[in-house]
Design a protein around this motif. Structure first.
Motif, short mmCIF file in Angstrom:
data_model
loop_
_atom_site.label_atom_id
_atom_site.label_comp_id
_atom_site.label_asym_id
_atom_site.label_seq_id
_atom_site.Cartn_x
_atom_site.Cartn_y
_atom_site.Cartn_z
N LYS A 235 0.94 -1.19 -0.13
CA LYS A 235 0.02 -0.02 0.11
C LYS A 235 0.90 1.16 -0.20
O LYS A 235 0.41 2.31 0.38
N PHE A 236 2.00 1.21 -0.59
CA PHE A 236 3.11 2.33 -0.51
C PHE A 236 2.29 3.56 -1.37
O PHE A 236 2.58 4.77 -0.81
N LEU A 237 1.60 3.44 -2.51
CA LEU A 237 1.06 4.41 -3.20
C LEU A 237 0.02 5.00 -2.43
O LEU A 237 -0.32 6.31 -2.53
N GLU A 238 -0.95 4.43 -1.61
CA GLU A 238 -1.94 4.94 -0.73
C GLU A 238 -1.39 5.39 0.38
O GLU A 238 -1.76 6.69 0.80
N THR A 239 -0.32 4.95 1.25
CA THR A 239 0.04 5.55 2.42
C THR A 239 1.31 6.66 2.28
O THR A 239 1.29 7.36 2.93
N GLY A 240 1.95 6.36 1.19
CA GLY A 240 3.16 7.15 1.00
C GLY A 240 4.19 6.71 1.75
O GLY A 240 5.31 7.50 1.57
N ASN A 241 4.23 5.82 2.47
CA ASN A 241 5.26 5.18 3.40
C ASN A 241 6.03 4.17 2.49
O ASN A 241 5.34 3.22 2.10
N VAL A 242 7.28 4.24 2.23
CA VAL A 242 7.85 3.25 1.39
C VAL A 242 9.49 2.98 2.22
O VAL A 242 9.85 3.57 2.95
N LEU A 243 9.49 1.42 1.80
CA LEU A 243 10.81 1.02 2.47
C LEU A 243 11.23 0.07 1.32
O LEU A 243 10.42 -0.87 0.80
N THR A 244 12.47 0.00 0.99
CA THR A 244 13.01 -0.87 -0.20
C THR A 244 14.43 -1.02 -0.11
O THR A 244 15.14 -0.30 0.47
N ALA A 245 14.76 -2.18 -0.50
CA ALA A 245 16.35 -2.64 -0.58
C ALA A 245 16.21 -4.00 -1.32
O ALA A 245 14.93 -4.51 -1.64
N ASN A 246 17.20 -4.52 -1.42
CA ASN A 246 17.32 -5.94 -1.96
C ASN A 246 16.47 -6.90 -0.80
O ASN A 246 16.43 -6.33 0.26
N PRO A 247 16.04 -8.13 -1.12
CA PRO A 247 15.33 -8.98 -0.27
C PRO A 247 15.64 -8.90 1.26
O PRO A 247 15.11 -9.00 2.18
N ARG A 248 17.10 -9.48 1.12
CA ARG A 248 18.11 -9.67 2.71
C ARG A 248 17.79 -8.34 3.45
O ARG A 248 17.48 -8.34 4.66
N LEU A 249 18.48 -7.37 2.84
CA LEU A 249 18.52 -6.06 3.62
C LEU A 249 17.05 -5.57 3.99
O LEU A 249 16.91 -4.80 5.10
N HIS A 250 16.04 -5.52 2.86
CA HIS A 250 14.71 -5.07 3.27
C HIS A 250 14.33 -5.91 4.54
O HIS A 250 13.74 -5.17 5.31
N ALA A 251 14.54 -7.11 4.73
CA ALA A 251 13.97 -7.77 5.80
C ALA A 251 14.70 -7.32 7.17
O ALA A 251 13.83 -7.13 8.10
N MET A 253 15.89 -4.08 7.44
CA MET A 253 15.43 -2.97 7.82
C MET A 253 14.06 -2.78 8.17
O MET A 253 13.59 -1.86 9.22
N GLU A 254 13.10 -3.94 7.70
CA GLU A 254 11.67 -3.89 8.34
C GLU A 254 11.67 -4.22 9.75
O GLU A 254 10.85 -3.49 10.59
N ALA A 256 14.10 -3.61 11.87
CA ALA A 256 14.65 -2.63 12.67
C ALA A 256 13.48 -1.43 12.84
O ALA A 256 13.59 -0.77 14.16
N ILE A 257 12.76 -1.25 11.84
CA ILE A 257 11.82 -0.07 11.86
C ILE A 257 10.38 -0.19 12.75
O ILE A 257 9.74 0.60 13.19
N ARG A 258 10.31 -1.67 12.72
CA ARG A 258 8.98 -2.22 13.08
C ARG A 258 8.34 -1.77 14.42
O ARG A 258 7.26 -1.27 14.57
N PRO A 259 9.37 -1.65 15.46
CA PRO A 259 8.88 -1.14 16.74
C PRO A 259 8.60 0.48 16.77
O PRO A 259 8.01 0.62 17.61
N HIS A 260 8.52 1.10 15.83
CA HIS A 260 8.73 2.53 15.57
C HIS A 260 7.41 2.76 14.71
O HIS A 260 7.18 4.10 14.64
N VAL A 261 6.81 2.09 14.11
CA VAL A 261 5.63 2.32 13.43
C VAL A 261 4.42 2.45 14.10
O VAL A 261 3.93 1.39 14.95
N THR A 262 4.14 3.76 14.31
CA THR A 262 2.73 3.93 14.90
C THR A 262 1.33 3.75 14.41
O THR A 262 1.42 3.52 13.01
N ASP A 263 0.33 3.78 15.24
CA ASP A 263 -0.70 3.54 14.41
C ASP A 263 -1.01 4.64 13.52
O ASP A 263 -1.64 4.11 12.44
N ALA A 264 -0.71 5.85 13.65
CA ALA A 264 -0.94 6.91 12.54
C ALA A 264 -0.25 6.42 11.20
O ALA A 264 -0.78 6.68 10.14
N LEU A 265 0.87 5.93 11.45
CA LEU A 265 1.57 5.55 9.98
C LEU A 265 0.98 4.33 9.44
O LEU A 265 1.17 3.74 8.41
#
Length: 276
Positions: A235-251, A253-254, A256-265
């Motif tokens: 839903k990146f086009l709808e939310t405007g929130n994007v996370l991208t990398a190769n498959p291993r690094l993406h995992a 990064m995801e 690492a940021i997961r604990p900081h993703v708020t309900d608003a995001l």
């Protein structure tokens, strides 16, 4: 080259050539505030007109969604061109050479082709769904970086809407701990293109618009990368929130940021608010 990609390339080059010709007269341009820390110049508008005129002449029944012109040409059109005529307007207005033209084509809501043109470096990034991604006709692949050590990441600060600053800087602190560095250059379209071509290993940002993302997303996907929203969805086009990398690094990064993703995001706008 695919006919639609060829037309998009022609339109991007025409707009880019016009933009570069205006660099010497930046101090005379009419500039209008659009919102907090957000500006539009006559160059943005004229570059978008140039793009739309070329695309419309070739495809008169297609719809258009542009940063400056909004949506026109029919919201129910099977084909919709998503256009950012000058991604990095603030950079352009300061003579900071990091800006680009971004054009993508949606067919029934799916990304079909994309072009990002850097007129300063004369670098043309192109992608066709199922046909790969290229930089000046050279095939692209994302990096094989498999961890944070040595990784170079890109990002964009949420300077227009600062409600998410706490969440964003928590992500920033988490991701910067072990990486080689984080860069914020001011053009999301080019940041995404640089992930596709391997200059950046990964990228994340909050609150982008579809015209910032569309072409770059397809470039990365066709170069073997992963693109998601902050909930590991599409839903990146709808939310405007994007996370991208190769498959291993993406995992990584995801995770690492997961604990900081708020309900608003996590909020996804209802259909009536979605621009695509």
């Amino acid at each position: 080259m695919d006919p639609m990609l060829n037309i998009a390339t022609r339109a991007a080059r025409a707009a880019g050539d016009y933009i570069v010709r205006q660099l010497d007269r930046v101090d005379t341009l009419k500039i209008t505030p659009k919102g907090r820390n957000d500006f539009v110049s006559e160059v943005d508008r004229k570059a978008e007109d140039e793009i739309v005129n070329i695309l419309r002449k070739a495809y008169p029944t297609h719809g258009f969604l542009g940063e400056e012109g909004g949506r026109h040409g029919g919201p129910r059109a099977e084909y919709t061109w998503v256009i950012d005529p000058l991604d990095g307007t603030t950079n352009f207005l300061h003579g900071f050479p990091q800006f680009a033209v971004s054009i993508a084509l949606l067919f029934k809501g799916k990304l079909e082709c994309g072009v990002i043109y850097d007129p300063v470096r004369q670098e043309l990034f192109t992608a066709k769904r199922g046909g790969g991604a290229a930089l000046n006709s050279r095939r692209l692949r994302v990096t094989r970086q498999n961890g944070f050590k040595g990784a170079l990441l890109g990002t964009g600060f949420p300077f227009k809407d600062q409600r998410h600053n706490d969440a964003y800087f928590a992500m920033f602190r988490e991701l910067m701990k072990d990486t080689a560095g984080i860069r914020r250059a001011g053009s999301a379209a080019l940041d995404l293109a640089w992930v596709a071509c391997g200059r950046l290993d990964g990228f994340w940002e909050i609150g982008l618009m579809p015209w910032d993302l569309a072409a770059g997303v397809l470039l990365i996907q066709e170069a073997g990368g992963i693109v998601t929203d902050f909930e590991n969805g599409d839903k990146f086009l709808e939310t405007g929130n994007v996370l991208t990398a190769n498959p291993r690094l993406h995992a990584l990064m995801e995770e690492a940021i997961r604990p900081h993703v708020t309900d608003a995001l996590r909020y996804t706008p209802p259909v009536s608010e979605n621009p695509v």
